[in-house]
Enzyme design. Structure first.
Site, PDB file in Angstrom:
ATOM      1  N   MET A 195      -4.678  -3.247  -4.115  1.00  0.00           N
ATOM      2  CA  MET A 195      -6.010  -3.248  -3.550  1.00  0.00           C
ATOM      3  C   MET A 195      -5.929  -3.484  -2.052  1.00  0.00           C
ATOM      4  O   MET A 195      -4.939  -3.995  -1.561  1.00  0.00           O
ATOM      5  CB  MET A 195      -6.846  -4.339  -4.221  1.00  0.00           C
ATOM      6  CG  MET A 195      -8.325  -4.123  -4.115  1.00  0.00           C
ATOM      7  SD  MET A 195      -8.787  -2.413  -4.352  1.00  0.00           S
ATOM      8  CE  MET A 195     -10.072  -2.582  -5.497  1.00  0.00           C
ATOM      9  N   CYS A 196      -6.963  -3.163  -1.332  1.00  0.00           N
ATOM     10  CA  CYS A 196      -6.970  -3.240   0.120  1.00  0.00           C
ATOM     11  C   CYS A 196      -8.343  -3.705   0.591  1.00  0.00           C
ATOM     12  O   CYS A 196      -9.260  -3.890  -0.213  1.00  0.00           O
ATOM     13  CB  CYS A 196      -6.664  -1.880   0.749  1.00  0.00           C
ATOM     14  SG  CYS A 196      -5.236  -1.025   0.033  1.00  0.00           S
ATOM     15  N   ARG A 197      -8.455  -3.883   1.894  1.00  0.00           N
ATOM     16  CA  ARG A 197      -9.749  -4.122   2.551  1.00  0.00           C
ATOM     17  C   ARG A 197      -9.826  -3.136   3.715  1.00  0.00           C
ATOM     18  O   ARG A 197      -8.815  -2.895   4.400  1.00  0.00           O
ATOM     19  CB  ARG A 197      -9.860  -5.539   3.100  1.00  0.00           C
ATOM     20  CG  ARG A 197      -9.686  -6.668   2.076  1.00  0.00           C
ATOM     21  CD  ARG A 197     -10.934  -6.900   1.222  1.00  0.00           C
ATOM     22  NE  ARG A 197     -10.943  -6.031   0.037  1.00  0.00           N
ATOM     23  CZ  ARG A 197     -11.904  -6.062  -0.887  1.00  0.00           C
ATOM     24  NH1 ARG A 197     -12.938  -6.872  -0.736  1.00  0.00           N
ATOM     25  NH2 ARG A 197     -11.837  -5.260  -1.934  1.00  0.00           N
ATOM     26  N   ASN A 218      -9.783   2.500  -0.785  1.00  0.00           N
ATOM     27  CA  ASN A 218      -9.661   1.134  -1.298  1.00  0.00           C
ATOM     28  C   ASN A 218      -9.863   1.219  -2.808  1.00  0.00           C
ATOM     29  O   ASN A 218     -10.966   1.491  -3.276  1.00  0.00           O
ATOM     30  CB  ASN A 218     -10.719   0.256  -0.628  1.00  0.00           C
ATOM     31  CG  ASN A 218     -10.914  -1.101  -1.285  1.00  0.00           C
ATOM     32  OD1 ASN A 218     -11.955  -1.701  -1.146  1.00  0.00           O
ATOM     33  ND2 ASN A 218      -9.933  -1.597  -2.004  1.00  0.00           N
TER      34      ASN A 218
END
Length: 286
Positions: free
Chosen positions: A1-3, A137
């Site tokens: 996961m990312c932002r 994302n």
């Protein structure tokens, strides 16, 4: 996961967009709304649009090694990128870069890598080709089989063009090949995201896409927030400490342009033929 986040508005230094309290920089180690993963330490990236060249000068040439017929008309400078495979807090060059570079349109991301994908900076968003910057994302299960299941097979040349071995790079290729035909970004995402979601229940497809003049985004399966003020519009995985944020509903397409209101549009579900859905279910990786 990312932002990740995207900004469109008046010219600002990058540091104002990266470093506000609870902003992208802080979200790399202390995200507050991240439901998958706990820290985003597998790289980061920033993309921004330089001002156009003065009249009478030559525009910067496009630097992307794109497949045949994938090369844009170089009428304006391409977006610039700065990407690293280290955590954003470990880059000692970033503070000077962020305080001196200014832009009217910026896309930034911090990465939490999915196991089995590329670990170098080539997999860090934003991805780029021509005037476009792209960030994803989320996660796409069994992403390697997706082109065939979508009836969108890729050529060997296109596969070699992919920047990284990961679901985000594949999504970017599927989206960008349609942008090159002149199809509007909003229509590409509004059609493709529901098709993927129908084939991959539980897929997470939060997408940010910009050509420097417009932002196009999708919230599907994770959080996305929006804030408008006198400077411009920010779309982000989660809000910083500023006031005025509103949450984008799930399964929603967002479009933003200069001097226009932010527009929200529910995504229409896509139907998958029963035989194709059954085949996908049999071959899907747990």
């Amino acid at each position: 996961m990312c932002r990740h986040f995207a900004y469109l508005g008046r010219e600002l230094p990058l540091t104002e967009l990266i470093h506000p309290p609870q902003g992208l920089y802080e979200q790399s180690w202390a995200p507050r709304q991240q439901r998958y993963g706990t820290v985003n330490a597998d790289g980061f990236g920033l993309g921004w649009y330089p001002p156009p060249p003065p009249p009478g000068t030559t525009a910067t040439t496009w630097s992307d090694a794109a497949p045949p017929d994938h090369r844009p008309n170089a009428a304006a400078p391409p977006p610039a990128r700065y990407r690293r495979a280290v955590p954003i807090w470990a880059d000692q060059n970033l503070p000077d870069l962020a305080r001196t570079v200014r832009s009217r349109c910026v896309l930034g991301a911090v990465r939490d890598a999915t196991p089995g994908t590329s670990q170098d900076e080539s997999a860090a968003a934003p991805y780029r080709c021509g005037p476009w910057l792209f960030s994803h994302n989320g996660a796409v299960p069994s992403w390697q089989r997706l082109p065939d299941e979508l009836r969108l097979p890729l050529s060997a040349e296109e596969l070699l063009w992919m920047e990284a071995r990961c679901d985000s790079a594949l999504l970017w290729l599927l989206i960008h090949r349609r942008l090159l035909t002149g199809e509007p970004a909003a229509e590409v995402l509004a059609e493709l995201v529901p098709r993927i979601a129908a084939l991959r229940p539980g897929v997470r497809l939060n997408i940010l896409l910009t050509d420097g003049a417009r932002l196009t985004a999708v919230r599907h399966g994770d959080t996305l927030w929006c804030r408008s003020d006198a400077d411009g519009v920010v779309l982000a995985s989660e809000p910083d400490a500023s006031a005025g944020w509103r949450e984008v509903p799930d399964h929603t397409l967002v479009t933003v342009a200069h001097d226009e209101p932010v527009r929200f549009r529910p995504l229409a579900p896509a139907a998958v033929p029963p035989a194709q859905a059954a085949a996908t279910e049999r071959t899907a990786t747990p």
